[in-house]
Each structure stands twice: as C-alpha cells, then as structure tokens.
Scaffold this active site. Sequence first.
Site, short mmCIF file in Angstrom:
data_model
loop_
_atom_site.label_atom_id
_atom_site.label_comp_id
_atom_site.label_asym_id
_atom_site.label_seq_id
_atom_site.Cartn_x
_atom_site.Cartn_y
_atom_site.Cartn_z
N ARG A 33 2.46 -18.85 -2.03
CA ARG A 33 3.33 -18.18 -1.05
C ARG A 33 2.66 -16.89 -0.59
NH1 ARG A 33 8.22 -15.77 -4.80
NH2 ARG A 33 7.04 -15.66 -6.72
N SER A 82 10.90 -18.94 -12.90
CA SER A 82 10.91 -19.61 -14.21
C SER A 82 11.31 -18.72 -15.38
CB SER A 82 9.52 -20.19 -14.48
OG SER A 82 8.63 -19.15 -14.84
N SER A 123 13.11 -29.07 -17.41
CA SER A 123 12.98 -28.18 -18.55
C SER A 123 13.96 -28.49 -19.67
CB SER A 123 13.23 -26.75 -18.05
OG SER A 123 13.46 -25.88 -19.14
N GLU A 125 15.47 -26.32 -21.13
CA GLU A 125 16.60 -25.39 -20.92
C GLU A 125 17.83 -26.14 -20.43
OE1 GLU A 125 17.59 -21.81 -20.68
OE2 GLU A 125 16.26 -21.92 -22.38
N TYR A 147 19.24 -20.41 -14.47
CA TYR A 147 17.98 -21.15 -14.41
C TYR A 147 18.19 -22.60 -14.89
CZ TYR A 147 13.39 -22.82 -16.00
OH TYR A 147 12.27 -23.59 -16.22
N HIS A 177 6.08 -24.50 -23.51
CA HIS A 177 4.64 -24.61 -23.77
C HIS A 177 3.96 -23.33 -23.34
CE1 HIS A 177 5.89 -26.71 -20.11
NE2 HIS A 177 4.83 -26.17 -19.53
N ALA A 278 24.16 -15.56 -22.46
CA ALA A 278 24.45 -16.82 -23.18
C ALA A 278 23.09 -17.32 -23.67
CB ALA A 278 25.11 -17.84 -22.27
P1 NAP Z 1 5.12 -19.60 -13.97
O1 NAP Z 1 3.87 -19.19 -14.71
O2 NAP Z 1 6.24 -18.64 -13.87
O3 NAP Z 1 4.68 -20.05 -12.50
C1 NAP Z 1 5.62 -20.25 -11.47
C2 NAP Z 1 4.89 -20.54 -10.18
O4 NAP Z 1 5.85 -20.75 -9.13
C3 NAP Z 1 3.98 -19.40 -9.69
O5 NAP Z 1 2.80 -19.96 -9.19
C4 NAP Z 1 4.82 -18.78 -8.56
O6 NAP Z 1 4.04 -18.14 -7.57
C5 NAP Z 1 5.44 -20.04 -7.97
N1 NAP Z 1 6.57 -19.76 -7.09
C6 NAP Z 1 7.72 -19.12 -7.40
N2 NAP Z 1 8.52 -19.06 -6.34
C7 NAP Z 1 7.88 -19.68 -5.31
C8 NAP Z 1 8.18 -19.92 -3.94
N3 NAP Z 1 9.33 -19.53 -3.39
N4 NAP Z 1 7.28 -20.60 -3.17
C9 NAP Z 1 6.11 -21.00 -3.69
N5 NAP Z 1 5.75 -20.77 -4.99
C10 NAP Z 1 6.63 -20.12 -5.77
O7 NAP Z 1 5.71 -20.94 -14.61
P2 NAP Z 1 5.02 -22.02 -15.60
O8 NAP Z 1 5.24 -21.60 -17.00
O9 NAP Z 1 3.66 -22.33 -15.11
O10 NAP Z 1 5.98 -23.27 -15.36
C11 NAP Z 1 5.73 -24.21 -14.32
C12 NAP Z 1 7.00 -24.99 -14.03
O11 NAP Z 1 7.44 -25.67 -15.18
C13 NAP Z 1 8.18 -24.12 -13.58
O12 NAP Z 1 8.92 -24.88 -12.65
C14 NAP Z 1 8.98 -23.93 -14.86
O13 NAP Z 1 10.33 -23.66 -14.55
C15 NAP Z 1 8.78 -25.27 -15.52
N6 NAP Z 1 8.83 -25.31 -16.98
C16 NAP Z 1 8.05 -24.47 -17.70
C17 NAP Z 1 8.07 -24.56 -19.09
C18 NAP Z 1 7.21 -23.66 -19.93
O14 NAP Z 1 7.48 -23.57 -21.13
N7 NAP Z 1 6.18 -23.04 -19.39
C19 NAP Z 1 8.89 -25.51 -19.71
C20 NAP Z 1 9.65 -26.36 -18.92
C21 NAP Z 1 9.62 -26.27 -17.54
P3 NAP Z 1 3.69 -16.55 -7.63
O15 NAP Z 1 2.39 -16.47 -8.39
O16 NAP Z 1 3.58 -16.21 -6.20
O17 NAP Z 1 4.83 -15.87 -8.34
O1 G4F Z 2 9.95 -17.02 -24.10
P1 G4F Z 2 11.30 -17.10 -23.51
O2 G4F Z 2 11.66 -16.09 -22.46
O3 G4F Z 2 11.47 -18.59 -23.00
P2 G4F Z 2 12.75 -19.49 -22.66
O4 G4F Z 2 13.92 -18.69 -22.32
O5 G4F Z 2 12.89 -20.48 -23.78
O6 G4F Z 2 12.27 -20.23 -21.34
C1 G4F Z 2 10.96 -20.79 -21.22
O7 G4F Z 2 10.98 -22.12 -21.66
C2 G4F Z 2 11.80 -23.01 -20.89
C3 G4F Z 2 11.70 -24.39 -21.55
O8 G4F Z 2 12.69 -24.50 -22.54
C4 G4F Z 2 11.30 -23.01 -19.47
F1 G4F Z 2 12.01 -23.91 -18.73
C5 G4F Z 2 11.40 -21.62 -18.88
O9 G4F Z 2 10.86 -21.62 -17.55
C6 G4F Z 2 10.56 -20.68 -19.75
O10 G4F Z 2 9.20 -21.07 -19.61
O11 G4F Z 2 12.39 -16.96 -24.66
C7 G4F Z 2 12.38 -17.78 -25.82
C8 G4F Z 2 13.41 -17.28 -26.82
C9 G4F Z 2 14.80 -17.00 -26.22
O12 G4F Z 2 15.78 -17.54 -27.08
C10 G4F Z 2 14.93 -15.50 -26.21
O13 G4F Z 2 16.25 -14.99 -26.39
O14 G4F Z 2 12.96 -16.02 -27.32
C11 G4F Z 2 14.05 -15.14 -27.39
N1 G4F Z 2 13.56 -13.76 -27.35
C12 G4F Z 2 13.70 -12.85 -28.35
N2 G4F Z 2 13.17 -11.68 -27.98
C13 G4F Z 2 12.94 -13.18 -26.32
C14 G4F Z 2 12.69 -11.85 -26.72
N3 G4F Z 2 12.56 -13.63 -25.11
C15 G4F Z 2 11.90 -12.79 -24.28
N4 G4F Z 2 11.49 -13.25 -23.07
N5 G4F Z 2 11.67 -11.47 -24.61
C16 G4F Z 2 12.05 -10.96 -25.82
O15 G4F Z 2 11.81 -9.78 -26.11
#
Ligand code: NAP
Ligand code: G4F
Length: 324
Positions: A33, A82, A123, A125, A147, A177, A278
């Site tokens: 973007r 995300s 996800s 979530e 989310y 991951h 929550a």
């Molecule tokens: P991330 O590091 O936060 O990356 C999100 C990406 O989305 C970035 O490239 C961001 O671009 C882009 N984006 C956000 N809003 C946009 C828009 N309006 N138009 C175009 N691009 C936009 O997330 P990630 O960890 O790689 O995760 C990838 C996907 O998997 C996400 O959909 C996330 O919700 C999902 N997911 C992640 C996990 C996990 O544990 N990592 C688990 C389950 C599902 P900018 O660089 O410009 O911000």
């Molecule tokens: O690392 P988190 O922020 O990840 P969360 O909320 O699990 O979400 C990530 O995983 C999802 C897949 O299940 C994705 F869909 C989503 O996009 C994202 O990648 O938090 C993990 C846990 C939570 O329970 C949070 O309450 O860690 C706990 N936590 C404790 N202290 C914290 C902190 N989380 C964050 N971010 N920062 C803290 O200081």
Amino acid sequence: MKKALITGITGQDGSYLADFLLSKKYKVYGIVRRSSTEKVERIEHLRGKVTIVQADLLDQFSLIDAVKSTRPHEIYNLAAQSFVPTSWTQATLTGEFTALGVTKLLEAIRHVDDKIRFYQASSSEMFGLVQETPQTEKTPFYPRSPYGVAKVYGHFITVNYRESYDLFAVSGILFNHESPRRGLEFVTRKISDGAVRIALGLAKELRLGNLNSKRDWGYAGDYVEAMWLMLQQKRPQDFVIATGETHTVREFAEAAFDHVGLNWKKFVKVDKKFYRPAEVNVLLGNPAKAKKVLRWKPRVSFNELVRMMVDADLARLEKKKARR
Ligand code: NAP
Ligand code: G4F
C-alpha cells in the site's frame, strides 16, 4: 512459469512466503500500500527478485487492477490489521481491512479470472473462547476480539465464494507462528528483544501483560509451506496448521532469558496496561488433517524457535551497540 500475487508481502509471513515461492521458481508479485515512507525492511533482500504492485485492500479498483496487470495463477491474501490489541482501538478499520478486504479480493478474482487459486490467512484467534481442546477444522468459532470477529467473516466469505461460485478458495486456520521477522509488539518478539536488551545493558526491565496465556507457537518459515501446499491440492478445502503443543507466555520468557544467562523473574514485571478487554486464554491446535492430506509437519520445535529469535536479536543489537 507459475505466477503468484501476495498481499501483505511486507509482513512477516509475506516475506517468508516470497522466499519460499522464489525457491520454487515462481514469478512473485507483491501488493504494497502507498506510504510516505518505505516499509520494506523484511523484503530488502528480495529487491529485484519480486515485483511490487501498488494497491490497497480498502480500494476495490486497485485490487482489480493489480490482478489484471499480473494475471497470477495463485493469490495469497496475507494483508490484514493483524495486531489484536489494535483491533479494539481501531475496530471499524480492522473490519474494513481484515474482513471486507477479503470480499474485495474475491470479487477481483471473479471479475478478472475465476480460475485463480485463492488462499485466505485465517487465524486460530477465531476459536477464541475455545469450545473444545485441541481445536480442529470442525471446532466451532467463538472470537474474543474485533480482530477475531473480522477473521471469522474472512473465513466464511472464502467458504461462501467457494460454494457459490466454485472458486478454488481455501482458508488456512493458522495458529501463532513466529520468527526473527515477527513485529516487535507481538509477545514472543517483545520477549526475545527485551531479554537481549537487558543482557546487553540496553534496558533494565521488561513489562508484559498476561503471563498465564497459552499459545501453540510454531515457526513462520514452516507455516508458509503449508499455505502453498493447500493451493496444490486437487480439491479446495480448509486446514488447521499448528504444532499440537501449547506453552504459556511465562514459559517463553523463561526460555528466552535462560538463553542469555538471566533469570526472567528478576526482570519481567507484570503491567495491567497490556491486559486485554477479553482474553483468549489457551490455544492448542490439532494438525492431523494437514499431516495426513498435505503431508505437512512443523520442523522447528518450541525451544529451537526461542533460541533462533533470541540469537537473531542478539546479533542485531550487538551490531547496533557497537555502532554507538
Ligand atoms: P503482519 O506482519 O502484521 O503483516 C501484515 C501485512 O498486511 C503487512 O504487509 C501490511 O502492510 C499489510 N496490510 C495491512 N493493511 C493493508 C492494506 N489496507 N492494504 C494492503 N496491505 C495491508 O502479519 P503476519 O504475521 O505476516 O500475518 C499475515 C496474515 O496471517 C495476516 O492476515 C494475519 O492476520 C494472519 N495470521 C497471522 C498469524 C501469525 O501468528 N503470524 C496467525 C494466523 C493468521 P504494511 O507493511 O504497509 O503495514
Ligand atoms: O503475541 P500476541 O500479541 O499474539 P495473539 O494475540 O495471539 O495474536 C497473534 O496470533 C494470532 C493467531 O492466533 C494471529 F491471528 C494474530 O494476527 C497475531 O499474529 O499475544 C499472545 C498472548 C496474548 O494472550 C496476550 O495477552 O500473549 C499475551 N501477552 C502477555 N503480555 C502479551 C503481552 N501480548 C502482547 N502483544 N504484549 C504483551 O506485553
């Protein structure tokens, strides 16, 4: 040559997926973007190897143009707002990106070429207040954040377009991951970065929220392979991708501090500011279907993941300290 279009290529998963698809000899296009500054740190090493296309998930015509100009065989929709806490402070924007953005992309596919294969980044979530443990493809959803609610919409609109229009559209229900490329605000990277800063004398403490929360944490490099495998199947179907192990935030902190020779208890302070309105208390996935049908399994263990992230932050911050 196969062509793939990735939304969210500048994100953690987008960068690993681009690496993976290039290794499979794909021509890779990535949607970025428009921004007044460049945010391509994670794909810096891919300059000249991937083609960047400007578009925004909020803008239907930019997506149609992106699909028309690249004519990919596969689209991976990884773009989203995300970060779960931001989904409470920017709830409607999260819905626009993370939920309606999926429909816009599916509409772009219908408009340009309905043979394009589509991957939706769903996800764990969505399971939120879990209705059974471990969670499978059949476990009912009970999201606990704006989310999570937006991702449920993204999931079902993908299923609906598959059933309504016969699209090859799949939803990958991925559990958390992580990697050295994880954003610094997510808990694992906050911990690896924080532990190293303390070890190097760059910080004195690390403030965290709920230490009892449990997650099924895997390595992002392993998970992008599963995304690709889902699009190589004969029939479109949805999969849970997980390790089948769950750990508390406390355990992650203990392992990370231990790896730099410190006792986490001396440095981690609980700060209610990081508690959520929550919480999702526990996530644990059952990847049996992915193992059987995709022949996928995670390669990196919990302890290897913690060490990989800490080592990467150590290398980065030592270099930064030396430059001071
Ligand atoms: P991330 O590091 O936060 O990356 C999100 C990406 O989305 C970035 O490239 C961001 O671009 C882009 N984006 C956000 N809003 C946009 C828009 N309006 N138009 C175009 N691009 C936009 O997330 P990630 O960890 O790689 O995760 C990838 C996907 O998997 C996400 O959909 C996330 O919700 C999902 N997911 C992640 C996990 C996990 O544990 N990592 C688990 C389950 C599902 P900018 O660089 O410009 O911000
Ligand atoms: O690392 P988190 O922020 O990840 P969360 O909320 O699990 O979400 C990530 O995983 C999802 C897949 O299940 C994705 F869909 C989503 O996009 C994202 O990648 O938090 C993990 C846990 C939570 O329970 C949070 O309450 O860690 C706990 N936590 C404790 N202290 C914290 C902190 N989380 C964050 N971010 N920062 C803290 O200081």
